[in-house]
Design an enzyme around this catalytic site. Sequence first.
Site, PDB file in Angstrom:
ATOM      1  N   ARG A 125       0.835  -1.222   0.000  1.00  0.00           N
ATOM      2  CA  ARG A 125       0.000   0.000   0.000  1.00  0.00           C
ATOM      3  C   ARG A 125       0.869   1.272   0.000  1.00  0.00           C
ATOM      4  O   ARG A 125       0.531   2.272   0.625  1.00  0.00           O
ATOM      5  CB  ARG A 125      -0.943   0.043   1.203  1.00  0.00           C
ATOM      6  CG  ARG A 125      -1.952  -1.082   1.254  1.00  0.00           C
ATOM      7  CD  ARG A 125      -2.939  -1.002   0.094  1.00  0.00           C
ATOM      8  NE  ARG A 125      -4.073  -1.865   0.316  1.00  0.00           N
ATOM      9  CZ  ARG A 125      -4.100  -3.166   0.026  1.00  0.00           C
ATOM     10  NH1 ARG A 125      -3.062  -3.745  -0.525  1.00  0.00           N
ATOM     11  NH2 ARG A 125      -5.189  -3.886   0.266  1.00  0.00           N
TER      12      ARG A 125
ATOM     13  N   SER B  24     -10.484  -0.939   3.605  1.00  0.00           N
ATOM     14  CA  SER B  24      -9.672  -1.121   4.813  1.00  0.00           C
ATOM     15  C   SER B  24      -9.261   0.238   5.367  1.00  0.00           C
ATOM     16  O   SER B  24      -8.643   1.024   4.655  1.00  0.00           O
ATOM     17  CB  SER B  24      -8.396  -1.899   4.487  1.00  0.00           C
ATOM     18  OG  SER B  24      -8.708  -3.140   3.934  1.00  0.00           O
TER      19      SER B  24
ATOM     20  N   GLU C  76      -4.662   3.442   6.792  1.00  0.00           N
ATOM     21  CA  GLU C  76      -4.397   3.348   5.358  1.00  0.00           C
ATOM     22  C   GLU C  76      -5.072   4.504   4.622  1.00  0.00           C
ATOM     23  O   GLU C  76      -4.600   4.965   3.582  1.00  0.00           O
ATOM     24  CB  GLU C  76      -4.933   2.008   4.835  1.00  0.00           C
ATOM     25  CG  GLU C  76      -4.360   1.626   3.493  1.00  0.00           C
ATOM     26  CD  GLU C  76      -5.322   0.858   2.618  1.00  0.00           C
ATOM     27  OE1 GLU C  76      -5.544   1.297   1.478  1.00  0.00           O
ATOM     28  OE2 GLU C  76      -5.837  -0.171   3.075  1.00  0.00           O
TER      29      GLU C  76
HETATM   30  N1  EPU Z   1     -10.320 -11.404   9.990  1.00  0.00           N
HETATM   31  C1  EPU Z   1     -10.948 -11.511  11.218  1.00  0.00           C
HETATM   32  N2  EPU Z   1     -11.903 -10.603  11.532  1.00  0.00           N
HETATM   33  C2  EPU Z   1     -12.271  -9.614  10.699  1.00  0.00           C
HETATM   34  C3  EPU Z   1     -11.632  -9.491   9.453  1.00  0.00           C
HETATM   35  C4  EPU Z   1     -10.646 -10.415   9.115  1.00  0.00           C
HETATM   36  O1  EPU Z   1     -10.657 -12.397  12.012  1.00  0.00           O
HETATM   37  O2  EPU Z   1     -13.163  -8.834  11.055  1.00  0.00           O
HETATM   38  C5  EPU Z   1      -9.333 -12.432   9.617  1.00  0.00           C
HETATM   39  C6  EPU Z   1      -9.913 -13.394   8.586  1.00  0.00           C
HETATM   40  O3  EPU Z   1     -10.576 -14.449   9.182  1.00  0.00           O
HETATM   41  C7  EPU Z   1      -8.684 -13.865   7.851  1.00  0.00           C
HETATM   42  C8  EPU Z   1      -7.777 -12.651   7.888  1.00  0.00           C
HETATM   43  O4  EPU Z   1      -8.251 -11.829   8.947  1.00  0.00           O
HETATM   44  O5  EPU Z   1      -8.033 -14.895   8.543  1.00  0.00           O
HETATM   45  C9  EPU Z   1      -7.718 -11.906   6.586  1.00  0.00           C
HETATM   46  O6  EPU Z   1      -8.995 -11.377   6.247  1.00  0.00           O
HETATM   47  P1  EPU Z   1      -9.379 -10.926   4.758  1.00  0.00           P
HETATM   48  O7  EPU Z   1      -9.108 -12.023   3.798  1.00  0.00           O
HETATM   49  O8  EPU Z   1     -10.753 -10.363   4.795  1.00  0.00           O
HETATM   50  O9  EPU Z   1      -8.319  -9.822   4.378  1.00  0.00           O
HETATM   51  P2  EPU Z   1      -7.684  -8.595   5.192  1.00  0.00           P
HETATM   52  O10 EPU Z   1      -6.267  -8.936   5.494  1.00  0.00           O
HETATM   53  O11 EPU Z   1      -8.546  -8.192   6.323  1.00  0.00           O
HETATM   54  C10 EPU Z   1      -6.709  -7.453   3.066  1.00  0.00           C
HETATM   55  C11 EPU Z   1      -6.748  -6.131   2.375  1.00  0.00           C
HETATM   56  C12 EPU Z   1      -8.058  -5.938   1.641  1.00  0.00           C
HETATM   57  C13 EPU Z   1      -8.202  -7.057   0.633  1.00  0.00           C
HETATM   58  C14 EPU Z   1      -8.144  -8.396   1.368  1.00  0.00           C
HETATM   59  C15 EPU Z   1      -8.151  -9.582   0.429  1.00  0.00           C
HETATM   60  C16 EPU Z   1      -5.334  -4.635   3.651  1.00  0.00           C
HETATM   61  C17 EPU Z   1      -5.273  -3.464   4.566  1.00  0.00           C
HETATM   62  N3  EPU Z   1      -6.548  -5.047   3.321  1.00  0.00           N
HETATM   63  O12 EPU Z   1      -7.697  -7.441   4.079  1.00  0.00           O
HETATM   64  O13 EPU Z   1      -7.993  -4.719   0.941  1.00  0.00           O
HETATM   65  O14 EPU Z   1      -9.421  -6.948  -0.080  1.00  0.00           O
HETATM   66  O15 EPU Z   1      -6.913  -8.478   2.122  1.00  0.00           O
HETATM   67  O16 EPU Z   1      -6.943  -9.652  -0.233  1.00  0.00           O
HETATM   68  O17 EPU Z   1      -4.299  -5.153   3.248  1.00  0.00           O
HETATM   69  C18 EPU Z   1      -8.482  -2.382   1.043  1.00  0.00           C
HETATM   70  O18 EPU Z   1      -7.273  -2.189   0.994  1.00  0.00           O
HETATM   71  O19 EPU Z   1      -9.312  -1.433   1.090  1.00  0.00           O
HETATM   72  C19 EPU Z   1      -8.979  -3.757   1.080  1.00  0.00           C
HETATM   73  C20 EPU Z   1     -10.267  -4.030   1.244  1.00  0.00           C
END
Ligand code: EPU
Length: 334
Positions: A160, A234, A330
């Site tokens: 990012r 995010s 972010e």
């Molecule tokens: N998780 C939780 N609780 C929550 C949310 C997530 O326990 O409320 C856990 C999930 O169970 C999973 C892990 O966190 O084990 C990852 O969750 P998720 O796949 O939803 O992805 P993220 O790491 O929360 C990132 C990006 C997103 C992107 C997703 C998918 C960042 C800051 N965010 O989120 O990007 O869509 O991966 O690749 O890196 C954005 O930047 O606006 C965005 C939405």
Amino acid sequence: MIQHNIDLKPFNTFGISAVAASFTEICSTEDLEHLSLKTTDNYLVLGGGSNILFTQNPGGLVLKINLKGIEVVKETDQYVYVKAAAGEIWHQFVLHAIQNNWGGIENLSLIPGSVGASPMQNIGAYGVEIKDVFEELEAYHIDTKEIHTFNAEECRFGYRESVFKRHLKGRYIILSVTYRLTKNPIINTSYGAILSELEAMGVSQPTIKDVSDAVIRIRSSKLPDPKEIGNAGSFFKNPVIAVELFNSLKEKYPNIPSYPVSATEVKIPAGWLIEQDGWKGKTIDQYGVHKNQALVLVNYGNAKGHDIFNLSTQIIGSIKDHFGIELEREVNIV
Ligand code: EPU
């Protein structure tokens, strides 16, 4: 044409009311040249408005980038190089690529925002980042009015991150981005959720359209649609922490999710940390933490930007106290 006292609510996906003292749309490079901006002027460049939180009225001139156009600039047996203007809507561009069977950005379906913002913060999702398909971009140097071309190395992409958020911040306006897309797409389902979604869809040999559909299904189930609930995706970055801290957390929380970054660092999903701390789904008046994804702060109607900002400060403090991890926003705060 410069307009005055324009409410920016329709121009930011958080749906926050903030009044621009002056506002203009940029539809061509000539529009920019005529403005004769200087980096010392008070101005704000707005793309899709999907990564911004207004906590106050922006004082100076707001420039809404409306440059449009998509063209193939080069083709080889393997690749097609597609140049898109900064004001194109990102997801429309992804759909255009899929229709033409150009692979590489299908995992980035449904990310809100514009083409011009995609390299700014090296957008990423489901195992793909824009840097993977980035060829070059053209940017307008505000002070000299010259157009410079940046290759991937010059953009210094990180998680990012790019040079445009760091030491070139505020110096350039991105005009167009050229992506290197593949004519013989290779499907990337390394991010587990995509595979299970494809299975649920009954697809065993996915096309890029299938991958896009799977991503759209996952995103729609977890992330609020900004047309219905104001948000900027995010709100925080996923923190990168030292392996030592990770190991001590793992003893206490054996289920803590993590992604390896290097031999000494690990990335932790901020959404998990925020959920552990009990913030998920919390609602205060008109705003709160989304019920399906704790990384997303939401505006249910007429929330004020500074209230959402204060909520984010409370969350940062609570994660620091509880886990010893400093979350970083972010979203750009104005
Ligand atoms: N998780 C939780 N609780 C929550 C949310 C997530 O326990 O409320 C856990 C999930 O169970 C999973 C892990 O966190 O084990 C990852 O969750 P998720 O796949 O939803 O992805 P993220 O790491 O929360 C990132 C990006 C997103 C992107 C997703 C998918 C960042 C800051 N965010 O989120 O990007 O869509 O991966 O690749 O890196 C954005 O930047 O606006 C965005 C939405």
